[in-house]
Design a protein around this motif. Structure first.
Motif, PDB file in Angstrom:
ATOM      1  N   VAL A 280     -12.749  -1.892   9.769  1.00 28.94           N
ATOM      2  CA  VAL A 280     -12.726  -2.005   8.316  1.00 28.94           C
ATOM      3  C   VAL A 280     -12.165  -0.677   7.825  1.00 28.94           C
ATOM      4  CG1 VAL A 280     -14.072  -2.297   6.208  1.00 28.94           C
ATOM      5  CG2 VAL A 280     -14.748  -3.520   8.309  1.00 28.94           C
ATOM      6  N   THR A 281     -11.017  -0.741   7.177  1.00 30.43           N
ATOM      7  CA  THR A 281     -10.344   0.495   6.767  1.00 30.43           C
ATOM      8  C   THR A 281     -11.196   1.231   5.736  1.00 30.43           C
ATOM      9  OG1 THR A 281      -8.242  -0.601   7.128  1.00 30.43           O
ATOM     10  CG2 THR A 281      -8.187   1.412   5.812  1.00 30.43           C
ATOM     11  N   ARG A 282     -11.336   2.515   5.928  1.00 29.32           N
ATOM     12  CA  ARG A 282     -12.035   3.306   4.904  1.00 29.32           C
ATOM     13  C   ARG A 282     -11.129   3.418   3.693  1.00 29.32           C
ATOM     14  NH1 ARG A 282     -13.906   5.383   9.337  1.00 29.32           N
ATOM     15  NH2 ARG A 282     -16.159   5.570   9.571  1.00 29.32           N
ATOM     16  N   TYR A 283     -11.732   3.455   2.517  1.00 33.62           N
ATOM     17  CA  TYR A 283     -10.880   3.461   1.330  1.00 33.62           C
ATOM     18  C   TYR A 283      -9.954   4.667   1.279  1.00 33.62           C
ATOM     19  CZ  TYR A 283      -9.180   0.922  -2.517  1.00 33.62           C
ATOM     20  OH  TYR A 283      -8.349   0.159  -3.281  1.00 33.62           O
ATOM     21  N   ALA A 284     -10.432   5.788   1.815  1.00 34.46           N
ATOM     22  CA  ALA A 284      -9.574   6.977   1.838  1.00 34.46           C
ATOM     23  C   ALA A 284      -8.307   6.690   2.648  1.00 34.46           C
ATOM     24  CB  ALA A 284     -10.328   8.151   2.439  1.00 34.46           C
ATOM     25  N   ASP A 285      -8.448   5.955   3.749  1.00 35.20           N
ATOM     26  CA  ASP A 285      -7.275   5.612   4.562  1.00 35.20           C
ATOM     27  C   ASP A 285      -6.403   4.567   3.863  1.00 35.20           C
ATOM     28  OD1 ASP A 285      -7.932   7.393   6.548  1.00 35.20           O
ATOM     29  OD2 ASP A 285      -9.038   5.924   7.733  1.00 35.20           O
ATOM     30  N   GLU A 286      -7.038   3.672   3.122  1.00 31.56           N
ATOM     31  CA  GLU A 286      -6.263   2.724   2.310  1.00 31.56           C
ATOM     32  C   GLU A 286      -5.290   3.501   1.416  1.00 31.56           C
ATOM     33  OE1 GLU A 286      -5.749  -0.566   1.247  1.00 31.56           O
ATOM     34  OE2 GLU A 286      -6.709  -1.132   3.111  1.00 31.56           O
ATOM     35  N   LEU A 287      -5.845   4.473   0.717  1.00 30.73           N
ATOM     36  CA  LEU A 287      -5.044   5.207  -0.260  1.00 30.73           C
ATOM     37  C   LEU A 287      -3.961   6.046   0.390  1.00 30.73           C
ATOM     38  CD1 LEU A 287      -7.691   6.498  -2.820  1.00 30.73           C
ATOM     39  CD2 LEU A 287      -5.858   4.856  -3.254  1.00 30.73           C
ATOM     40  N   THR A 288      -4.268   6.593   1.557  1.00 28.18           N
ATOM     41  CA  THR A 288      -3.360   7.606   2.097  1.00 28.18           C
ATOM     42  C   THR A 288      -2.411   7.081   3.164  1.00 28.18           C
ATOM     43  OG1 THR A 288      -5.086   8.279   3.646  1.00 28.18           O
ATOM     44  CG2 THR A 288      -4.934   9.510   1.603  1.00 28.18           C
ATOM     45  N   THR A 289      -2.697   5.933   3.760  1.00 25.09           N
ATOM     46  CA  THR A 289      -1.870   5.527   4.903  1.00 25.09           C
ATOM     47  C   THR A 289      -1.325   4.107   4.810  1.00 25.09           C
ATOM     48  OG1 THR A 289      -3.690   4.647   6.221  1.00 25.09           O
ATOM     49  CG2 THR A 289      -3.283   7.003   6.386  1.00 25.09           C
ATOM     50  N   THR A 290      -1.625   3.386   3.731  1.00 25.86           N
ATOM     51  CA  THR A 290      -1.073   2.030   3.642  1.00 25.86           C
ATOM     52  C   THR A 290       0.093   2.051   2.654  1.00 25.86           C
ATOM     53  OG1 THR A 290      -2.581   1.327   1.913  1.00 25.86           O
ATOM     54  CG2 THR A 290      -3.323   1.045   4.172  1.00 25.86           C
ATOM     55  N   ASN A 291       0.699   0.923   2.411  1.00 24.81           N
ATOM     56  CA  ASN A 291       2.041   0.879   1.824  1.00 24.81           C
ATOM     57  C   ASN A 291       2.075   0.749   0.311  1.00 24.81           C
ATOM     58  OD1 ASN A 291       0.788  -1.599   2.346  1.00 24.81           O
ATOM     59  ND2 ASN A 291       2.719  -2.696   2.305  1.00 24.81           N
ATOM     60  N   PRO A 292       2.063   1.863  -0.404  1.00 27.34           N
ATOM     61  CA  PRO A 292       2.053   1.799  -1.870  1.00 27.34           C
ATOM     62  C   PRO A 292       3.395   1.373  -2.469  1.00 27.34           C
ATOM     63  CG  PRO A 292       2.254   4.061  -1.148  1.00 27.34           C
ATOM     64  CD  PRO A 292       2.053   3.236   0.092  1.00 27.34           C
ATOM     65  N   ARG A 293       3.377   1.171  -3.780  1.00 20.87           N
ATOM     66  CA  ARG A 293       4.622   0.899  -4.510  1.00 20.87           C
ATOM     67  C   ARG A 293       5.546   2.103  -4.392  1.00 20.87           C
ATOM     68  NH1 ARG A 293       5.744  -2.847  -8.129  1.00 20.87           N
ATOM     69  NH2 ARG A 293       3.781  -3.234  -9.205  1.00 20.87           N
ATOM     70  N   HIS A 294       6.841   1.829  -4.157  1.00 21.86           N
ATOM     71  CA  HIS A 294       7.823   2.896  -3.976  1.00 21.86           C
ATOM     72  C   HIS A 294       7.966   3.768  -5.223  1.00 21.86           C
ATOM     73  CE1 HIS A 294       8.920   0.023  -0.895  1.00 21.86           C
ATOM     74  NE2 HIS A 294       9.842   0.812  -0.393  1.00 21.86           N
ATOM     75  N   ALA A 295       8.002   5.060  -5.029  1.00 23.51           N
ATOM     76  CA  ALA A 295       8.428   5.951  -6.108  1.00 23.51           C
ATOM     77  C   ALA A 295       9.909   5.679  -6.345  1.00 23.51           C
ATOM     78  CB  ALA A 295       8.218   7.402  -5.715  1.00 23.51           C
ATOM     79  N   SER A 296      10.364   5.871  -7.570  1.00 17.24           N
ATOM     80  CA  SER A 296      11.762   5.547  -7.857  1.00 17.24           C
ATOM     81  C   SER A 296      12.417   6.584  -8.740  1.00 17.24           C
ATOM     82  CB  SER A 296      11.861   4.194  -8.568  1.00 17.24           C
ATOM     83  OG  SER A 296      11.486   4.323  -9.927  1.00 17.24           O
ATOM     84  N   ARG A 297      13.744   6.616  -8.658  1.00 13.29           N
ATOM     85  CA  ARG A 297      14.537   7.367  -9.620  1.00 13.29           C
ATOM     86  C   ARG A 297      15.696   6.467 -10.019  1.00 13.29           C
ATOM     87  NH1 ARG A 297      16.311  11.996  -6.872  1.00 13.29           N
ATOM     88  NH2 ARG A 297      18.394  11.152  -7.095  1.00 13.29           N
ATOM     89  N   GLY A 365       5.680  -0.173   0.303  1.00 18.31           N
ATOM     90  CA  GLY A 365       5.568  -1.602   0.581  1.00 18.31           C
ATOM     91  C   GLY A 365       5.709  -2.415  -0.687  1.00 18.31           C
ATOM     92  N   HIS A 366       5.210  -3.620  -0.597  1.00 18.31           N
ATOM     93  CA  HIS A 366       5.311  -4.518  -1.728  1.00 18.31           C
ATOM     94  C   HIS A 366       4.066  -4.450  -2.592  1.00 18.31           C
ATOM     95  CE1 HIS A 366       8.757  -7.601  -1.023  1.00 18.31           C
ATOM     96  NE2 HIS A 366       9.171  -6.377  -1.182  1.00 18.31           N
ATOM     97  N   MET A 367       4.292  -4.512  -3.884  1.00 16.18           N
ATOM     98  CA  MET A 367       3.189  -4.510  -4.842  1.00 16.18           C
ATOM     99  C   MET A 367       3.613  -5.335  -6.040  1.00 16.18           C
ATOM    100  SD  MET A 367       1.281  -1.173  -6.378  1.00 16.18           S
ATOM    101  CE  MET A 367       0.424  -1.151  -7.955  1.00 16.18           C
ATOM    102  N   ARG A 368       2.743  -6.176  -6.470  1.00 14.68           N
ATOM    103  CA  ARG A 368       2.907  -7.060  -7.636  1.00 14.68           C
ATOM    104  C   ARG A 368       4.258  -6.904  -8.352  1.00 14.68           C
ATOM    105  NH1 ARG A 368      -2.337  -8.103 -11.489  1.00 14.68           N
ATOM    106  NH2 ARG A 368      -1.812 -10.224 -12.023  1.00 14.68           N
ATOM    107  N   ALA A 369       5.158  -7.841  -8.122  1.00 12.58           N
ATOM    108  CA  ALA A 369       6.532  -7.822  -8.654  1.00 12.58           C
ATOM    109  C   ALA A 369       7.302  -6.617  -8.111  1.00 12.58           C
ATOM    110  CB  ALA A 369       6.553  -7.841 -10.175  1.00 12.58           C
ATOM    111  N   PRO A 370       7.470  -6.556  -6.791  1.00 10.93           N
ATOM    112  CA  PRO A 370       8.031  -5.365  -6.149  1.00 10.93           C
ATOM    113  C   PRO A 370       9.357  -4.911  -6.770  1.00 10.93           C
ATOM    114  CG  PRO A 370       7.417  -7.004  -4.501  1.00 10.93           C
ATOM    115  CD  PRO A 370       7.218  -7.641  -5.833  1.00 10.93           C
ATOM    116  N   GLY A 371       9.411  -3.652  -7.159  1.00  9.94           N
ATOM    117  CA  GLY A 371      10.635  -3.078  -7.714  1.00  9.94           C
ATOM    118  C   GLY A 371      10.788  -3.292  -9.206  1.00  9.94           C
ATOM    119  N   GLN A 372      10.150  -4.304  -9.717  1.00  8.02           N
ATOM    120  CA  GLN A 372      10.408  -4.663 -11.119  1.00  8.02           C
ATOM    121  C   GLN A 372       9.794  -3.704 -12.132  1.00  8.02           C
ATOM    122  OE1 GLN A 372       9.620  -8.825 -11.877  1.00  8.02           O
ATOM    123  NE2 GLN A 372      11.315  -8.852 -13.322  1.00  8.02           N
TER     124      GLN A 372
END
Ligand code: FES
Ligand code: FES
Lengths: 725, 150
Positions: A280-297, A365-372
């Motif tokens: 069971v992933t610890r929440y700290a690892d969720e935040l730091t090592t799983t696939n968040p929404r891409h930063a963009s420019r 990674g992908h997050m609710r309406a990825p990229g949009q």
């Protein structure tokens, strides 16, 4: 098409009782006799060579059953499309949190102790923490063996990219863009940036894997079990039919749970120990090592004619993909919703360049309406800036440019879908746009357009002697209410009370299913439910469900199965209007009211739909005002959920949702998808309202008091405020 | 590691057992007693998923040691029977449901001591319970409804 009146019946969610009594079993709740607990050794460096791994002390700790290092799984890489992420790293680590060893032990505490006893010697390499740096011609190549990585599906070939540190890259053009720019009366250019943000489903990932005869059994929080099965088969070199993936109840997804990274090494640990192994992933690892929404420019350039009508447009969008592209399931390895800027407007000529870039940051990674959300923040902010330069109201500029049926859109495709002008007008009316507002108050608009998903699935129905119907589907319910959707469509079509229809989810032993995502459930699973119900109706040949049930003998049932392929193209749409108050002494923003006018076609689940729209709004509000998964030297700064600010009940403003519909959705009974429609437009609407209120234009999310204050036009800014920039 | 005997009631039933000193209440409930309705989210006291009632007050079970509840009355969602539950269903107070036990236990604790809590008091009270799905609107409607129908 209007639905049968049975769709007007109050909705009572199928999972209501189990979720309000604590009976629902999520993956972490499952009792697995004899299960061992896994823990991982993770890299403290964003980029390093692994010199040696010493596991001797961990192995001799009582209660430790297996220890694996990268050397034991050399060559195995995982991913949703491009398999570039090592199951355990064997030569180099590419981000802070990359795994180099795994332990299975009797308890979580022992596993954690064992992890601390493993010593890894690293040779630090200089990290690429910036997209521009990564794309320099002489930049070190993060994946020198990239050409040999497995690319799932299709011909197994990854589209070519101009730079080896590109994950994906695309250049799309329609019309003669240069000529159109040359004709423009005025041209505007602006740049915007958005940070990484986290899906933050409150249930952390969890999984348990065991080997049973020649079967590998997996229970996972993954929201697309068939895809996880296929990924595991490819990575582990097993045939698909040897792997069975099942779910518990899923505690939220928002795109993040499409990527699983633990199940692969759990398989090796289970094989090594002969026992089930769970994590069971610890929440700290969720935040730091799983696939968040891409930063963009995102840089946008738009040419308009003398009347403020768009004649040409171009975009350059860079998305920080981090160390691996594994989290993206798309064939081009892009966050597709980020490519086509200015969606929903008439754009006669456009060029879009978008790329995802390898860096030594946490993989995106992908997050609710990825990229949009990134794209819409940029596009809709850009429009307001253009309107202000032209001296017309942002609402007027939108009215002049919004796509009408048949107009060329930014993709070159003619617009078909909801009446966007009507949605805008309605949002303006409900926020009372013409009312004069005192200083420090303002309103902002944004449009949201989201495709209705496509794909195919199979749903079967079994009518029993007691007159009840069981629907069987491969799709889980991560909270979106899909099982209740299936129930209500079946009930409506057959004219029976919804309570007589149950829904049962099957594991990957059942028929193929694409899982949750891509705004696909309503058209695909809803469509299959409708097709199955129609097939049953036909089979009953004019008899009612009750009559047919009565005629059944003991143990008999009537079974039908329907495979449905949703292919039609369609869009849902919404218009946002948001009112804010800005305190010009501090830059603090308060959202006073919000209106979302939506066209999602026929309503099937009124309660579930409302929840998707309201929840989507607050999801967008978090992105607008608070969320920032900031990294420092390649390390995520938020050490736990307390450091990552999510909206609370105190942060949500009064929200009015208004439904307008042309009734022409391509989904069952004219429905359209809703889950990913609302969140993308919120940040731009807030930013636009802030500028309207105080003249301050924020080009970078989130819209913090500091950013607002720093961007205040000089005469408004008082010297008492913060001085940091 | 030292072992401690603790006695408490769980949803009205007496419990008497021995636990290691560092055992957390959330683990005691979930792993030792099989009461998995109480969830573990952030593990650091900020999300509210693990909210249980200790002598009627909502507390984060991830922050309490099992030894600290010696002599207390503990209530978890498994012991809840409240109009809040049906209101959460009809008003859209949950989606994925992972926060729901905690939301319910917090709201129930408030309405027991303050059956006529104002809207503002309810919002204030629920601030320690995060929800990523609903945007809180459905949760508010559900709690208001349960309050109004009392
Ligand atoms: S798990 Fe206890 S407050 Fe989050
Ligand atoms: S219902 Fe999913 S977090 Fe609240």
């Amino acid at each position: 098409m209007t639905g049968p009146t049975i769709l007007d019946r109050p909705e009572r969610r199928l999972d209501g009782d189990e979720k309000t009594t604590g009976a629902a079993k999520y993956t972490a709740d499952l009792e697995v006799p004899g299960a061992l607990q896994a823990a991982f050794v993770r890299s403290p460096y964003p980029h390093a060579r692994i010199v040696s791994v010493d596991t001797a002390r961990a192995r001799s700790l009582a209660g430790v059953r297996a220890v694996l290092t990268g050397a034991d799984v050399r060559g195995q890489r995982l991913g949703r499309r491009l398999q570039d992420w090592p199951v355990l790293c064997w030569d180099r680590v590419l981000f802070v949190g990359d795994r180099v060893a795994a332990v299975a032990a009797d308890t979580r505490e022992i596993a954690d102790d064992a992890v601390r006893l493993i010593s890894v010697e690293y040779e630090e390499l200089s990290p690429l923490l910036d997209m521009d740096e990564a794309l320099r011609p002489d930049a070190p190549v993060l994946h020198p063996d990239g050409a040999s990585y497995r690319f799932l599906e299709g011909r197994g070939e990854r589209p070519a990219v101009p730079h080896p540190n590109h994950q994906g890259h695309v250049l799309e053009t329609h019309g003669d863009v240069d000529a159109a720019f040359a004709r423009a009366a005025r041209t505007f250019e602006h740049e915007f940036a958005t940070p990484r943000i986290h899906q933050a489903a409150l249930e952390p990932r969890a999984a348990v894997v065991w080997v049973e005869g020649d079967r590998v059994r997996v229970v996972s929080t993954n929201k697309a079990p068939f895809n996880l099965r296929d990924q595991m088969a490819a990575t582990l070199g097993l045939s698909k039919d040897r792997i069975v993936v099942d779910n518990g109840t899923i505690g939220g997804d928002f795109g993040g749970k499409g990527l699983s990274t633990d199940e692969f090494v759990l398989y090796h640990l289970a094989k090594a120990t002969g026992r089930p192994v769970r994590v069971v992933t610890r929440y700290a690892d969720e935040l730091t090592t799983t696939n968040p929404r891409h930063a963009s420019r995102i840089r946008l350039r738009t040419g308009v004619d003398a009347d403020g009508r768009i004649v040409a447009h171009e975009s350059h969008a860079l998305f920080d993909g981090g160390a691996y592209a594994a989290g993206k399931p798309t064939a081009r390895l892009l966050v597709e919703g980020g490519v086509e800027t200015l969606e929903g407007y008439r754009v006669p000529a456009a060029r879009h360049e978008a790329a995802t870039v390898y860096t030594n940051q946490v993989p995106g990674g992908h997050m609710r309406a990825p990229g949009q959300p990134q794209n819409v923040f940029a596009s809709e902010s850009h429009l307001d800036l253009i309107a202000r330069e032209l001296g017309i109201t942002p609402l007027e500029l939108r009215r002049r440019n919004v796509a009408r049926p048949g107009d060329p859109t930014t993709t070159g495709e003619p617009w078909h879908g909801p009446d966007l002008a009507a949605l805008l007008d309605r949002a303006a009316l409900d926020i009372d746009a013409d009312r004069p507002r005192p200083g420090g108050r303002g309103i902002g608009f944004a449009l949201g357009v989201r495709h209705v998903g496509r794909g195919s699935t199979t749903i079967s129905l079994r009518l029993g002697r007691d007159g009840t119907i069981e629907a069987r589907t491969g799709v889980g319910d991560q909270g979106g209410g899909q099982h209740t959707l299936i129930q209500r469509i079946v009930a409506a079509t057959l004219g029976v009370d919804p309570v007589t229809v149950r829904v049962r989810r099957l594991s990957t032993e059942g028929p193929q299913d694409p899982g949750i995502g891509g705004s696909r459930v309503t058209p695909v699973h809803g469509g299959a439910a409708l097709a199955a119900a129609q097939a049953l109706k036909e089979k009953l040949g004019g008899r009612s469900v009750a009559e047919a049930a009565k005629a059944l003998g003991t143990g008999e049932e009537i079974v039908v199965s329907a495979k449905f392929d949703a292919t039609a193209s369609d869009h849902g749409a919404c218009a946002h209007a948001i009112e804010v108050a800005v305190d010009v002494d501090t830059g603090a923003v308060r959202v006073l009211a919000a209106v979302v006018a939506v066209d999602v076609g026929q309503v099937i689940n009124p309660v579930g739909l409302r929840g998707q729209l309201e929840g989507g709004f607050v999801y967008g509000l978090g992105m607008a005002l608070f969320e920032d998964l900031a990294l420092e030297d390649g390390r995520v700064r938020a050490a736990n959920l307390g450091d990552y600010k999510l909206p609370t009940i105190a942060d949500v403003p009064p929200l009015r949702i208004v439904h307008l519909s042309d009734g022409h959705g391509v989904g069952p009974y004219g429905a359209r998808s809703a889950g990913e429609l609302v969140n993308p437009g919120v940040p731009a609407a807030v930013a636009n309202a802030v500028q309207d209120a105080c003249g301050s234009r924020v080009h970078t999310l989130p819209i913090t008091a500091e950013r607002v204050w720093n961007a205040l036009p000089a005469p408004t800014r008082r010297p008492s405020g913060p001085v940091r920039s | 590691m030292t072992q401690h005997r603790i006695r408490f009631t769980l949803n009205g039933a007496a419990v008497d057992l021995t636990v290691p000193a560092e055992r957390l209440l959330v683990d005691l409930l979930r792993d030792d007693l099989g009461k998995t309705g109480t969830k573990d989210g952030c593990s650091v006291g900020v999300c509210g998923l693990c909210t249980v009632q200790v002598d009627g007050a909502p507390m984060s079970a991830c922050l309490l040691l099992a030894t600290q509840i010696d002599g207390a009355a503990i209530r978890t969602v498994e012991g809840l029977a409240s109009p809040l539950q049906e209101a959460f269903i009809s008003e859209g107070g949950f989606q994925c449901g992972i926060c729901t036990s905690g939301q319910l236990m917090a709201a129930d604790a408030l309405l027991r001591v303050k059956p006529k809590a104002t809207d503002a008091e309810i919002r204030d009270w629920q601030m320690g319970n995060l929800c990523r799905c609903t945007g809180y609107y459905g949760i508010e409607r559900a709690i208001f409804k349960a309050r109004d129908e009392r």
